[in-house]
Design a protein around this motif. Structure first.
Motif, mmCIF file in Angstrom:
data_model
loop_
_atom_site.group_PDB
_atom_site.id
_atom_site.type_symbol
_atom_site.label_atom_id
_atom_site.label_comp_id
_atom_site.label_asym_id
_atom_site.label_seq_id
_atom_site.Cartn_x
_atom_site.Cartn_y
_atom_site.Cartn_z
ATOM 1 N N VAL A 90 -2.687 -10.481 -15.039
ATOM 2 C CA VAL A 90 -2.554 -8.823 -14.832
ATOM 3 C C VAL A 90 -2.251 -8.274 -16.397
ATOM 4 O O VAL A 90 -2.587 -6.785 -17.624
ATOM 5 C CB VAL A 90 -1.592 -8.716 -14.705
ATOM 6 C CG1 VAL A 90 -0.434 -7.193 -15.387
ATOM 7 C CG2 VAL A 90 -1.152 -8.821 -12.825
ATOM 8 N N GLU A 91 -1.723 -9.627 -17.773
ATOM 9 C CA GLU A 91 -1.543 -8.923 -18.621
ATOM 10 C C GLU A 91 -2.844 -9.152 -19.740
ATOM 11 O O GLU A 91 -3.023 -8.239 -20.841
ATOM 12 C CB GLU A 91 -0.311 -10.114 -19.938
ATOM 13 C CG GLU A 91 -1.321 -11.261 -19.653
ATOM 14 C CD GLU A 91 -0.226 -12.434 -20.466
ATOM 15 O OE1 GLU A 91 -1.069 -12.406 -22.213
ATOM 16 O OE2 GLU A 91 0.495 -13.101 -20.536
ATOM 17 N N ALA A 92 -3.892 -9.435 -19.298
ATOM 18 C CA ALA A 92 -4.946 -9.562 -20.099
ATOM 19 C C ALA A 92 -5.793 -8.394 -19.189
ATOM 20 O O ALA A 92 -7.173 -8.240 -19.608
ATOM 21 C CB ALA A 92 -5.866 -10.863 -19.862
ATOM 22 N N THR A 93 -5.694 -7.847 -18.102
ATOM 23 C CA THR A 93 -6.316 -6.573 -16.971
ATOM 24 C C THR A 93 -6.386 -5.557 -17.855
ATOM 25 O O THR A 93 -5.672 -4.774 -17.929
ATOM 26 C CB THR A 93 -5.697 -6.334 -15.769
ATOM 27 O OG1 THR A 93 -6.439 -7.884 -15.146
ATOM 28 C CG2 THR A 93 -7.517 -5.505 -14.821
ATOM 29 N N PRO A 94 -7.724 -4.382 -18.722
ATOM 30 C CA PRO A 94 -7.347 -3.367 -19.380
ATOM 31 C C PRO A 94 -6.880 -2.318 -18.302
ATOM 32 O O PRO A 94 -7.607 -2.691 -17.033
ATOM 33 C CB PRO A 94 -8.895 -3.321 -19.934
ATOM 34 C CG PRO A 94 -9.778 -4.146 -19.501
ATOM 35 C CD PRO A 94 -8.721 -4.824 -18.973
ATOM 36 N N ASP A 95 -6.377 -1.081 -18.596
ATOM 37 C CA ASP A 95 -6.564 0.034 -17.854
ATOM 38 C C ASP A 95 -7.704 0.743 -16.464
ATOM 39 O O ASP A 95 -8.471 0.873 -15.940
ATOM 40 C CB ASP A 95 -6.084 1.434 -18.536
ATOM 41 C CG ASP A 95 -4.468 1.891 -17.904
ATOM 42 O OD1 ASP A 95 -4.678 1.130 -17.079
ATOM 43 O OD2 ASP A 95 -4.733 2.655 -17.863
ATOM 44 N N SER A 96 -9.448 0.674 -17.680
ATOM 45 C CA SER A 96 -10.708 1.081 -17.558
ATOM 46 C C SER A 96 -10.491 -0.046 -15.505
ATOM 47 O O SER A 96 -11.003 0.219 -14.759
ATOM 48 C CB SER A 96 -11.294 0.642 -17.959
ATOM 49 O OG SER A 96 -11.454 -0.439 -18.362
ATOM 50 N N THR A 97 -10.371 -1.128 -15.803
ATOM 51 C CA THR A 97 -11.059 -2.282 -15.216
ATOM 52 C C THR A 97 -9.776 -2.005 -13.344
ATOM 53 O O THR A 97 -9.714 -1.915 -12.538
ATOM 54 C CB THR A 97 -10.332 -3.720 -15.206
ATOM 55 O OG1 THR A 97 -11.564 -3.833 -16.895
ATOM 56 C CG2 THR A 97 -10.868 -4.671 -14.454
ATOM 57 N N LEU A 98 -8.392 -2.054 -14.048
ATOM 58 C CA LEU A 98 -7.074 -1.379 -13.001
ATOM 59 C C LEU A 98 -7.850 -0.249 -12.894
ATOM 60 O O LEU A 98 -8.476 -0.747 -11.029
ATOM 61 C CB LEU A 98 -6.450 -1.114 -13.786
ATOM 62 C CG LEU A 98 -4.808 -1.039 -12.651
ATOM 63 C CD1 LEU A 98 -3.850 -1.563 -14.034
ATOM 64 C CD2 LEU A 98 -4.692 -0.247 -12.534
ATOM 65 N N ARG A 99 -8.401 0.946 -13.221
ATOM 66 C CA ARG A 99 -8.808 2.395 -12.173
ATOM 67 C C ARG A 99 -10.207 1.464 -11.655
ATOM 68 O O ARG A 99 -10.194 2.705 -10.490
ATOM 69 C CB ARG A 99 -8.543 2.850 -13.260
ATOM 70 C CG ARG A 99 -7.311 3.230 -13.463
ATOM 71 C CD ARG A 99 -7.558 4.912 -15.048
ATOM 72 N NE ARG A 99 -6.408 4.134 -15.698
ATOM 73 C CZ ARG A 99 -4.852 5.285 -15.092
ATOM 74 N NH1 ARG A 99 -5.047 5.469 -14.318
ATOM 75 N NH2 ARG A 99 -3.980 5.367 -15.275
#
Ligand SMILES: NC(=O)c1ccc[n+]([C@@H]2O[C@H](COP(=O)([O-])OP(=O)(O)OC[C@H]3O[C@@H](n4cnc5c(N)ncnc54)[C@H](OP(=O)(O)O)[C@@H]3O)[C@@H](O)[C@H]2O)c1
Length: 274
Positions: A90-99
């Motif tokens: 989770v801490e390494a996942t950028p917002d762009s990937t999450l979205r």
């Protein structure tokens, strides 16, 4: 009267197997995909319409529904199968990937549901089947974003099933287990690069090695297609249709034992040294 099903993400994996099964059972199939590949279904058939549909593009959803209705006179069943995977810390996942994950797995499903409801209300019946995952029953580490995207669909679907009862529209979940035979893992490969940082590597290696020796057989495309057929034709009020031995194992652990026992067993499973 011949029934019609519209399925998203039929270019490979579970969606392709669903389209093949419903065609074989005599249904009209609106097989949708981001980039239509007519060749993948073999011979052309009057009962098969291949249409472009990207679940992140609302215009393409509206067009596919309108073209499907024009071709076959209605759409009895919608299957939201399209989905993308992600393994990451989770801490390494950028917002762009999450979205990106939520745009397809969650908002894409919400969008197709919203688009089909007026058509199903007009018809006086319909069934919406949302494909989630065994991780929505038994969440695993390093797939929190993916799990969140599918759990959102689970709660949404259950709520929607009550909301649409009065219109004779059923909303159901198909919950497949892990199948390494689809393109699912490979499709996520690029997206996952660098998202498991060094401090997580030892745990990740041990955990993935342990999962590779998972004590149940992998889920198959045939099981998921079969569960979807049951969900599409069942007359009762069932919400969940499980596919795969791993899903059934997790469901039994979650729902047939105490919360404490379930959590202890899950921790045991995720201890790479255990
Ligand atoms: N395989 C597993 O282990 C597993 C386990 C549990 C649940 N699931 C779920 O099962 C479903 C099917 O996955 P699969 O295993 O069959 O994987 P797959 O072989 O990768 O198939 C996924 C399909 O979704 C399509 N897709 C991706 N993004 C899309 C978008 N924006 N709009 C429309 N279509 C899109 C893909 O099309 P393109 O060819 O254009 O990429 C492909 O046809 C997914 O919802 C997945 O989350 C899979």
């Amino acid at each position: 009267m011949t029934k019609t099903i519209l399925i998203t993400g039929t270019s490979s994996g579970y969606g392709k197997a669903m389209a093949d099964l419903f065609l074989a059972r005599g249904w009209n199939v609106v097989a949708t995909m981001r980039r239509p590949e007519p060749g993948i279904f073999g011979n052309a058939s009057d009962q098969l319409k291949i249409l472009p549909l990207d679940v992140t593009d609302p215009d393409s959803i509206d067009r596919a529904i309108a073209d499907g209705v024009a071709a076959f006179g209605g759409i009895d069943v919608l299957v939201n199968n399209a989905g993308i995977g992600l393994a990451s810390a989770v801490e390494a996942t950028p917002d762009s990937t999450l979205r990106e994950i939520f745009e397809t797995n969650t908002f894409g499903v919400f969008a197709t549901c919203r688009a089909i409801i007026p058509q199903m209300r007009k018809q006086g019946h319909g069934t919406i089947i949302n494909v989630t995952s065994s991780v929505a029953i038994g969440p695993m580490p390093l797939v929190a974003i993916y799990t969140g995207s599918k759990c959102a669909v689970e709660g949404y679907s259950e709520s929607l099933s009550y909301e649409l009862d009065m219109f004779n529209i059923k909303v159901r979940l198909v919950e497949p287990g892990l199948a390494p035979t689809t393109r699912f893992a490979a499709n996520g490969g690029e997206r996952m690069q660098g998202l498991i940082p060094a401090d997580y590597q030892a745990f990740a290696h041990g955990f993935f090695a342990k999962m590779a020796q998972y004590p149940t057989p992998y889920c198959t495309e045939a099981e998921v297609a079969g569960a979807t057929f049951l969900a599409a034709t069942d007359e009762g009020q069932q919400l969940r249709y499980l596919a795969g031995a791993d899903t059934r194992l997790l469901a039994e652990l979650r729902w047939s034992t105490s919360e404490d026992h379930y959590l202890a067993k899950m921790r045991e499973m995720f201890d790479p040294l255990g």
